[in-house]
Each structure stands twice: as structure tokens, then as C-alpha cells.
Design a protein around this motif. Structure first.
Motif, PDB file in Angstrom:
ATOM      1  N   UNK A  40      40.800  60.323  32.407  1.00 44.58           N
ATOM      2  CA  UNK A  40      39.711  59.956  33.309  1.00 44.58           C
ATOM      3  C   UNK A  40      38.898  58.777  32.793  1.00 44.58           C
ATOM      4  N   UNK A  41      38.745  58.657  31.490  1.00 45.51           N
ATOM      5  CA  UNK A  41      38.028  57.504  30.939  1.00 45.51           C
ATOM      6  C   UNK A  41      38.808  56.218  31.184  1.00 45.51           C
ATOM      7  N   UNK A  42      40.119  56.267  30.958  1.00 44.59           N
ATOM      8  CA  UNK A  42      40.967  55.098  31.199  1.00 44.59           C
ATOM      9  C   UNK A  42      40.977  54.748  32.677  1.00 44.59           C
ATOM     10  N   UNK A  43      41.047  55.771  33.527  1.00 42.37           N
ATOM     11  CA  UNK A  43      41.054  55.519  34.969  1.00 42.37           C
ATOM     12  C   UNK A  43      39.754  54.843  35.391  1.00 42.37           C
ATOM     13  N   UNK A  44      38.623  55.340  34.902  1.00 45.34           N
ATOM     14  CA  UNK A  44      37.340  54.739  35.262  1.00 45.34           C
ATOM     15  C   UNK A  44      37.267  53.290  34.805  1.00 45.34           C
ATOM     16  N   UNK A  45      37.738  53.030  33.583  1.00 43.08           N
ATOM     17  CA  UNK A  45      37.737  51.657  33.059  1.00 43.08           C
ATOM     18  C   UNK A  45      38.565  50.731  33.946  1.00 43.08           C
ATOM     19  N   UNK A  46      39.779  51.169  34.294  1.00 40.96           N
ATOM     20  CA  UNK A  46      40.662  50.345  35.113  1.00 40.96           C
ATOM     21  C   UNK A  46      40.165  50.248  36.555  1.00 40.96           C
ATOM     22  N   UNK A  47      39.538  51.308  37.028  1.00 38.95           N
ATOM     23  CA  UNK A  47      38.979  51.306  38.383  1.00 38.95           C
ATOM     24  C   UNK A  47      37.928  50.203  38.516  1.00 38.95           C
ATOM     25  N   UNK A  48      36.996  50.152  37.600  1.00 36.46           N
ATOM     26  CA  UNK A  48      35.939  49.152  37.696  1.00 36.46           C
ATOM     27  C   UNK A  48      36.471  47.741  37.431  1.00 36.46           C
ATOM     28  N   UNK A  49      37.474  47.628  36.574  1.00 35.73           N
ATOM     29  CA  UNK A  49      38.101  46.323  36.365  1.00 35.73           C
ATOM     30  C   UNK A  49      38.746  45.846  37.672  1.00 35.73           C
ATOM     31  N   UNK A  50      39.492  46.736  38.334  1.00 37.11           N
ATOM     32  CA  UNK A  50      40.162  46.376  39.588  1.00 37.11           C
ATOM     33  C   UNK A  50      39.162  46.047  40.681  1.00 37.11           C
ATOM     34  N   UNK A  51      38.079  46.818  40.735  1.00 33.76           N
ATOM     35  CA  UNK A  51      37.052  46.544  41.738  1.00 33.76           C
ATOM     36  C   UNK A  51      36.419  45.181  41.501  1.00 33.76           C
ATOM     37  N   UNK A  52      36.190  44.839  40.248  1.00 37.73           N
ATOM     38  CA  UNK A  52      35.594  43.548  39.938  1.00 37.73           C
ATOM     39  C   UNK A  52      36.532  42.401  40.291  1.00 37.73           C
ATOM     40  N   UNK A  53      37.814  42.559  39.972  1.00 34.86           N
ATOM     41  CA  UNK A  53      38.801  41.549  40.364  1.00 34.86           C
ATOM     42  C   UNK A  53      38.779  41.360  41.869  1.00 34.86           C
ATOM     43  N   UNK A  54      38.764  42.451  42.590  1.00 41.02           N
ATOM     44  CA  UNK A  54      38.729  42.407  44.056  1.00 41.02           C
ATOM     45  C   UNK A  54      37.471  41.695  44.551  1.00 41.02           C
ATOM     46  N   UNK A  55      36.326  42.029  43.986  1.00 39.70           N
ATOM     47  CA  UNK A  55      35.064  41.424  44.421  1.00 39.70           C
ATOM     48  C   UNK A  55      35.029  39.924  44.137  1.00 39.70           C
ATOM     49  N   UNK A  61      33.559  36.354  45.712  1.00 37.49           N
ATOM     50  CA  UNK A  61      33.034  35.406  44.728  1.00 37.49           C
ATOM     51  C   UNK A  61      31.803  35.941  43.992  1.00 37.49           C
ATOM     52  N   UNK A  62      31.842  37.218  43.672  1.00 33.94           N
ATOM     53  CA  UNK A  62      30.744  37.820  42.928  1.00 33.94           C
ATOM     54  C   UNK A  62      31.301  38.853  41.964  1.00 33.94           C
ATOM     55  N   UNK A  63      30.751  38.891  40.750  1.00 32.56           N
ATOM     56  CA  UNK A  63      31.098  39.925  39.779  1.00 32.56           C
ATOM     57  C   UNK A  63      30.014  40.990  39.790  1.00 32.56           C
ATOM     58  N   UNK A  98      21.681  43.417  49.159  1.00 26.63           N
ATOM     59  CA  UNK A  98      21.512  43.446  50.610  1.00 26.63           C
ATOM     60  C   UNK A  98      22.554  42.618  51.361  1.00 26.63           C
ATOM     61  N   UNK A  99      23.196  41.688  50.700  1.00 29.24           N
ATOM     62  CA  UNK A  99      24.034  40.712  51.392  1.00 29.24           C
ATOM     63  C   UNK A  99      25.372  41.264  51.873  1.00 29.24           C
ATOM     64  N   UNK A 100      25.749  42.462  51.434  1.00 30.83           N
ATOM     65  CA  UNK A 100      27.083  42.967  51.760  1.00 30.83           C
ATOM     66  C   UNK A 100      27.051  44.146  52.725  1.00 30.83           C
ATOM     67  N   UNK A 101      28.105  44.221  53.551  1.00 32.89           N
ATOM     68  CA  UNK A 101      28.397  45.429  54.309  1.00 32.89           C
ATOM     69  C   UNK A 101      29.263  46.283  53.396  1.00 32.89           C
ATOM     70  N   UNK A 102      28.625  47.157  52.643  1.00 30.44           N
ATOM     71  CA  UNK A 102      29.330  47.854  51.575  1.00 30.44           C
ATOM     72  C   UNK A 102      30.414  48.802  52.069  1.00 30.44           C
TER      73      UNK A 102
END
Length: 219
Positions: free
Chosen positions: A17-32, A37-39, A75-79
């Protein structure tokens, strides 16, 4: 026993679960970064997860409260659109490499279902329906395999809030005393005992998997 409640992470699915969380947030950041164009600072997201866990009054579902928390920060995003796009993306799909089915727990689930018990995927509802559906597919299951599945849109509480388990019991119309929760976390899953739901660690079934199911459930 009338209903089996069973967890996902560490129970039906074997995952670090720790590895999954780490990779999850990395993937989300890449996507964002690629899409918007925002980290993002993942602590901002975790802060909103903590908010929906600790500040629940039962009037608004977890997803709406989570999205409102993020909107107050950015506020700028439709989350909702942001997360639905992420969960449909290849970035999220690649996380399936970190997850594999726990055959013993899936055997327990299938035997319970075949015996006529109400079966509930009682996974902590910090993912929306679309992500939960996909995560189930990663281990060869689907939403339709269960009588009820908890996700952000249909849940108003998170583990270890005992009201999470009471909400499940109300939804499936089964008294807490007639339910068994199987999970891997004594704190999060074991909180069910505060409202009269019996709890057993999944490791017990892994050791006693050859036992008659009804005997194991009633021990």
C-alpha cells in the motif's frame, strides 16, 4: 451469519500500500502536468482525504466533500472532470502492475456468495465508483459480483468511523450482529466491532481455508 463484508487492499488484492500510494501520486502528477500544466503537492490531496475521514456529518457523500475541499484549495479546476479523466487514463491503468489477486480471499468471497450470504465489498471509500470498478477488474472481479460496493459517491463515512459499517448494514438491511467483516487492518477494518459487526483478519482464512465455510464463519 447473513452477510460477508470484505476489504480490497491487502485482502482481496495483494498490494504494497505504501508503494501503491507513492506510484499513485506520481502518476497523478504526471497526468496533471501533461494535461493541465500544473504540479500538485500530494499533501493537499491527502489533507482532503483526512478531511472527509474526520469531518463527516452524514449529510453529504464523500466525493462531494472531497471535491469541495479541493475546490477551496484550487478554484481553477473542475475537479470531478480531472479525476474522472485520470481514472480513465493510461497513467492510472499502469498501477495495475502493483496489484495481484489474493486467491485465498477471493475463494472465501466466492464460497460466501455461493452459500447465499449477502456479499459486500467494504473497501475504504476514498475512491469514486469509476476507480473502484477498474481496481476490481485488476483482480478479475466486477461491481456486479457484489450485492453492495462502497465508493465515494454512495458513502458518507470512511474507516475507521463506526458509522461507515452501520451505513452498510442499513443499505443491505442486515443487522450488524449478523455481519462479518474480513480485512487486513485491525484498526480500520476492526473498527466494525464497535457497532457489533464481527471481525476476522484475512490471514486466519488463509491458514484455515480448507475448513467448512459455515464453521469458519460461526467460530
Amino acid at each position: 451469519m447473513k452477510a460477508l463484508l470484505i476489504d480490497y487492499d491487502g485482502t482481496l488484492a495483494l498490494v504494497d500500500e505504501d508503494k501503491f500510494a507513492e506510484e499513485y501520486f506520481f502518476s497523478l502528477n504526471v497526468f496533471m502536468v501533461e494535461q493541465y500544466r500544473i504540479a500538485l503537492d500530494h499533501f493537499e490531496i491527502l489533507d482532503c482525504v483526512a478531511h472527509i475521514t474526520k469531518c463527516a456529518d452524514g449529510t453529504t457523500n464523500n466525493y462531494d466533500r472531497f471535491l469541495k475541499c479541493l475546490s477551496n484549495k484550487f478554484e481553477r479546476f473542475d475537479w470531478k472532470s480531472v479525476f474522472e479523466s485520470f481514472y480513465a487514463s493510461e497513467e492510472f491503468d499502469r498501477l495495475r502492475e502493483l496489484v495481484r489477486p489474493n486467491d485465498k480471499a477471493i475463494e472465501l468471497f466466492k464460497r460466501a456468495k455461493e452459500s447465499g450470504l449477502v456479499v459486500v465489498l467494504a473497501t475504504n471509500p476514498i475512491f469514486p465508483k469509476s476507480a473502484t470498478e477498474k481496481r476490481l477488474r485488476w483482480i478479475g472481479l466486477s461491481l456486479s459480483d457484489f450485492n453492495h460496493v462502497t465508493f465515494m459517491e454512495n458513502s458518507h463515512y470512511c474507516k475507521p468511523d463506526p458509522r461507515y459499517f452501520l451505513e452498510i448494514c442499513r443499505t443491505i438491511s442486515v443487522e450488524p450482529k449478523d455481519c462479518l467483516m474480513v480485512g487486513n487492518d485491525d484498526l480500520l477494518d476492526g473498527a466494525c466491532t464497535n457497532v457489533g459487526v464481527k471481525y476476522k483478519p484475512v490471514e486466519l482464512f488463509s491458514r484455515d481455508g480448507k475448513k467448512n465455510l459455515r464453521d469458519w464463519l460461526l467460530e
